[in-house]
Design a protein around this motif. Structure first.
Motif, mmCIF file in Angstrom:
data_model
loop_
_atom_site.group_PDB
_atom_site.id
_atom_site.type_symbol
_atom_site.label_atom_id
_atom_site.label_comp_id
_atom_site.label_asym_id
_atom_site.label_seq_id
_atom_site.Cartn_x
_atom_site.Cartn_y
_atom_site.Cartn_z
ATOM 1 N N ALA A 5 4.230 11.554 -21.198
ATOM 2 C CA ALA A 5 2.773 11.524 -21.116
ATOM 3 C C ALA A 5 2.311 10.385 -20.204
ATOM 4 C CB ALA A 5 2.153 11.385 -22.504
ATOM 5 N N GLU A 6 2.950 9.220 -20.334
ATOM 6 C CA GLU A 6 2.605 8.084 -19.475
ATOM 7 C C GLU A 6 2.942 8.392 -18.018
ATOM 8 O OE1 GLU A 6 4.576 4.697 -21.151
ATOM 9 O OE2 GLU A 6 3.289 4.677 -22.932
ATOM 10 N N GLN A 7 4.076 9.058 -17.788
ATOM 11 C CA GLN A 7 4.471 9.434 -16.430
ATOM 12 C C GLN A 7 3.466 10.416 -15.829
ATOM 13 O OE1 GLN A 7 7.059 8.109 -14.819
ATOM 14 N NE2 GLN A 7 6.596 9.263 -12.974
ATOM 15 N N GLU A 8 3.034 11.398 -16.634
ATOM 16 C CA GLU A 8 2.043 12.360 -16.158
ATOM 17 C C GLU A 8 0.720 11.681 -15.844
ATOM 18 O OE1 GLU A 8 1.908 15.312 -19.206
ATOM 19 O OE2 GLU A 8 3.877 16.145 -18.688
ATOM 20 N N GLU A 9 0.322 10.745 -16.692
ATOM 21 C CA GLU A 9 -0.927 9.999 -16.458
ATOM 22 C C GLU A 9 -0.811 9.177 -15.182
ATOM 23 O OE1 GLU A 9 -4.778 8.645 -16.940
ATOM 24 O OE2 GLU A 9 -3.758 10.284 -17.949
ATOM 25 N N ALA A 10 0.322 8.526 -14.965
ATOM 26 C CA ALA A 10 0.526 7.744 -13.746
ATOM 27 C C ALA A 10 0.475 8.643 -12.518
ATOM 28 C CB ALA A 10 1.858 6.993 -13.816
ATOM 29 N N THR A 11 1.045 9.828 -12.620
ATOM 30 C CA THR A 11 1.014 10.783 -11.508
ATOM 31 C C THR A 11 -0.422 11.213 -11.219
ATOM 32 O OG1 THR A 11 3.236 11.572 -12.027
ATOM 33 C CG2 THR A 11 1.843 13.040 -10.715
ATOM 34 N N ARG A 12 -1.178 11.524 -12.279
ATOM 35 C CA ARG A 12 -2.590 11.897 -12.092
ATOM 36 C C ARG A 12 -3.373 10.761 -11.453
ATOM 37 N NH1 ARG A 12 -1.813 14.504 -17.072
ATOM 38 N NH2 ARG A 12 -2.564 12.700 -18.213
ATOM 39 N N GLU A 13 -3.120 9.536 -11.866
ATOM 40 C CA GLU A 13 -3.824 8.391 -11.286
ATOM 41 C C GLU A 13 -3.475 8.218 -9.811
ATOM 42 O OE1 GLU A 13 -2.915 5.097 -13.810
ATOM 43 O OE2 GLU A 13 -4.208 5.817 -15.424
ATOM 44 N N ARG A 14 -2.203 8.381 -9.444
ATOM 45 C CA ARG A 14 -1.807 8.295 -8.039
ATOM 46 C C ARG A 14 -2.483 9.386 -7.214
ATOM 47 N NH1 ARG A 14 3.159 7.061 -10.228
ATOM 48 N NH2 ARG A 14 3.887 9.213 -10.003
ATOM 49 N N GLN A 15 -2.527 10.601 -7.782
ATOM 50 C CA GLN A 15 -3.181 11.702 -7.081
ATOM 51 C C GLN A 15 -4.671 11.440 -6.899
ATOM 52 O OE1 GLN A 15 -2.064 14.928 -9.660
ATOM 53 N NE2 GLN A 15 -0.233 15.436 -8.452
ATOM 54 N N LEU A 16 -5.305 10.866 -7.909
ATOM 55 C CA LEU A 16 -6.724 10.541 -7.813
ATOM 56 C C LEU A 16 -6.956 9.474 -6.754
ATOM 57 C CD1 LEU A 16 -9.620 10.886 -8.790
ATOM 58 C CD2 LEU A 16 -9.141 9.218 -10.588
ATOM 59 N N VAL A 17 -6.122 8.464 -6.714
ATOM 60 C CA VAL A 17 -6.252 7.411 -5.703
ATOM 61 C C VAL A 17 -6.077 8.009 -4.307
ATOM 62 C CG1 VAL A 17 -5.153 5.336 -4.755
ATOM 63 C CG2 VAL A 17 -5.623 5.490 -7.207
ATOM 64 N N GLN A 18 -5.091 8.883 -4.129
ATOM 65 C CA GLN A 18 -4.884 9.530 -2.832
ATOM 66 C C GLN A 18 -6.101 10.367 -2.439
ATOM 67 O OE1 GLN A 18 -1.274 11.728 -3.428
ATOM 68 N NE2 GLN A 18 0.051 9.978 -2.977
ATOM 69 N N PHE A 19 -6.637 11.119 -3.406
ATOM 70 C CA PHE A 19 -7.823 11.926 -3.131
ATOM 71 C C PHE A 19 -8.994 11.034 -2.723
ATOM 72 C CE2 PHE A 19 -11.916 13.443 -4.718
ATOM 73 C CZ PHE A 19 -12.057 14.592 -3.956
ATOM 74 N N CYS A 20 -9.210 9.942 -3.454
ATOM 75 C CA CYS A 20 -10.323 9.030 -3.148
ATOM 76 C C CYS A 20 -10.158 8.406 -1.766
ATOM 77 C CB CYS A 20 -10.443 7.953 -4.226
ATOM 78 S SG CYS A 20 -11.061 8.587 -5.798
ATOM 79 N N ARG A 21 -8.951 8.055 -1.394
ATOM 80 C CA ARG A 21 -8.708 7.485 -0.056
ATOM 81 C C ARG A 21 -9.003 8.515 1.032
ATOM 82 N NH1 ARG A 21 -3.262 4.162 -1.543
ATOM 83 N NH2 ARG A 21 -4.331 2.308 -2.308
ATOM 84 N N ARG A 22 -8.561 9.757 0.834
ATOM 85 C CA ARG A 22 -8.839 10.807 1.819
ATOM 86 C C ARG A 22 -10.341 11.068 1.925
ATOM 87 N NH1 ARG A 22 -4.488 13.406 -0.790
ATOM 88 N NH2 ARG A 22 -5.981 14.767 -1.845
ATOM 89 N N GLU A 23 -11.007 11.107 0.782
ATOM 90 C CA GLU A 23 -12.449 11.351 0.770
ATOM 91 C C GLU A 23 -13.201 10.205 1.445
ATOM 92 O OE1 GLU A 23 -15.676 13.911 -0.228
ATOM 93 O OE2 GLU A 23 -13.539 14.183 0.015
ATOM 94 N N LEU A 24 -12.786 8.973 1.188
ATOM 95 C CA LEU A 24 -13.409 7.817 1.825
ATOM 96 C C LEU A 24 -13.212 7.861 3.334
ATOM 97 C CD1 LEU A 24 -14.901 5.135 1.522
ATOM 98 C CD2 LEU A 24 -12.689 4.029 1.184
ATOM 99 N N ALA A 25 -12.012 8.221 3.775
ATOM 100 C CA ALA A 25 -11.751 8.337 5.214
ATOM 101 C C ALA A 25 -12.614 9.446 5.820
ATOM 102 C CB ALA A 25 -10.269 8.616 5.456
ATOM 103 N N ARG A 26 -12.748 10.565 5.129
ATOM 104 C CA ARG A 26 -13.569 11.671 5.628
ATOM 105 C C ARG A 26 -15.029 11.252 5.728
ATOM 106 N NH1 ARG A 26 -17.023 15.387 3.982
ATOM 107 N NH2 ARG A 26 -16.953 14.766 1.801
ATOM 108 N N LEU A 27 -15.525 10.588 4.698
ATOM 109 C CA LEU A 27 -16.923 10.155 4.708
ATOM 110 C C LEU A 27 -17.168 9.097 5.772
ATOM 111 C CD1 LEU A 27 -17.648 10.080 0.882
ATOM 112 C CD2 LEU A 27 -18.514 11.712 2.571
#
Length: 114
Positions: free
Chosen positions: A18-40
């Motif tokens: 569960a902790e590993q899955e949460e860490a993976t989700r957090e990494r994916q969210l950070v990657q998404f936020c970085r891509r979105e920030l670059a796009r904006l």
């Protein structure tokens, strides 16, 4: 006792997964936020909102003609609306660049800007 030991191990394994899955989700969210920030960061709001162009001999802002020519009648309502867009554009550019007007203040109010 062995069953209790397996239950502890299974519980720990489930928590680790569960902790590993949460860490993976957090990494994916950070990657998404970085891509979105670059796009904006690549979005040019001024050119998206203010279409500066020309029609014949007239400069236009958002398809509104700026001025009159001899023999070409442009309604004052259209000219006033265009000038209101100019005032709004100037305020936006000044705000973005940090420029300040020392003795004048622009009040964009559509066709009634001051």
């Amino acid at each position: 006792e062995e069953e209790a030991w397996h239950a502890v191990i299974n519980g720990n394994t489930l928590r680790a997964q569960a902790e590993q899955e949460e860490a993976t989700r957090e990494r994916q969210l950070v990657q998404f936020c970085r891509r979105e920030l670059a796009r904006l960061g690549r979005v040019d709001v001024v050119s998206d909102v203010f279409r500066i162009s020309s029609t014949g001999s007239f400069g236009t802002l958002n398809s509104l003609r700026l001025g009159r020519l001899p023999g070409v009648s442009v309604d004052w309502a259209e000219i006033n609306a265009a000038l209101g867009q100019v005032a709004l554009l100037l305020v936006a550019v000044a705000r973005e660049s940090g420029a300040r007007f020392s003795s004048h203040a622009l009040l964009p109010m559509g066709s009634y800007s001051k």
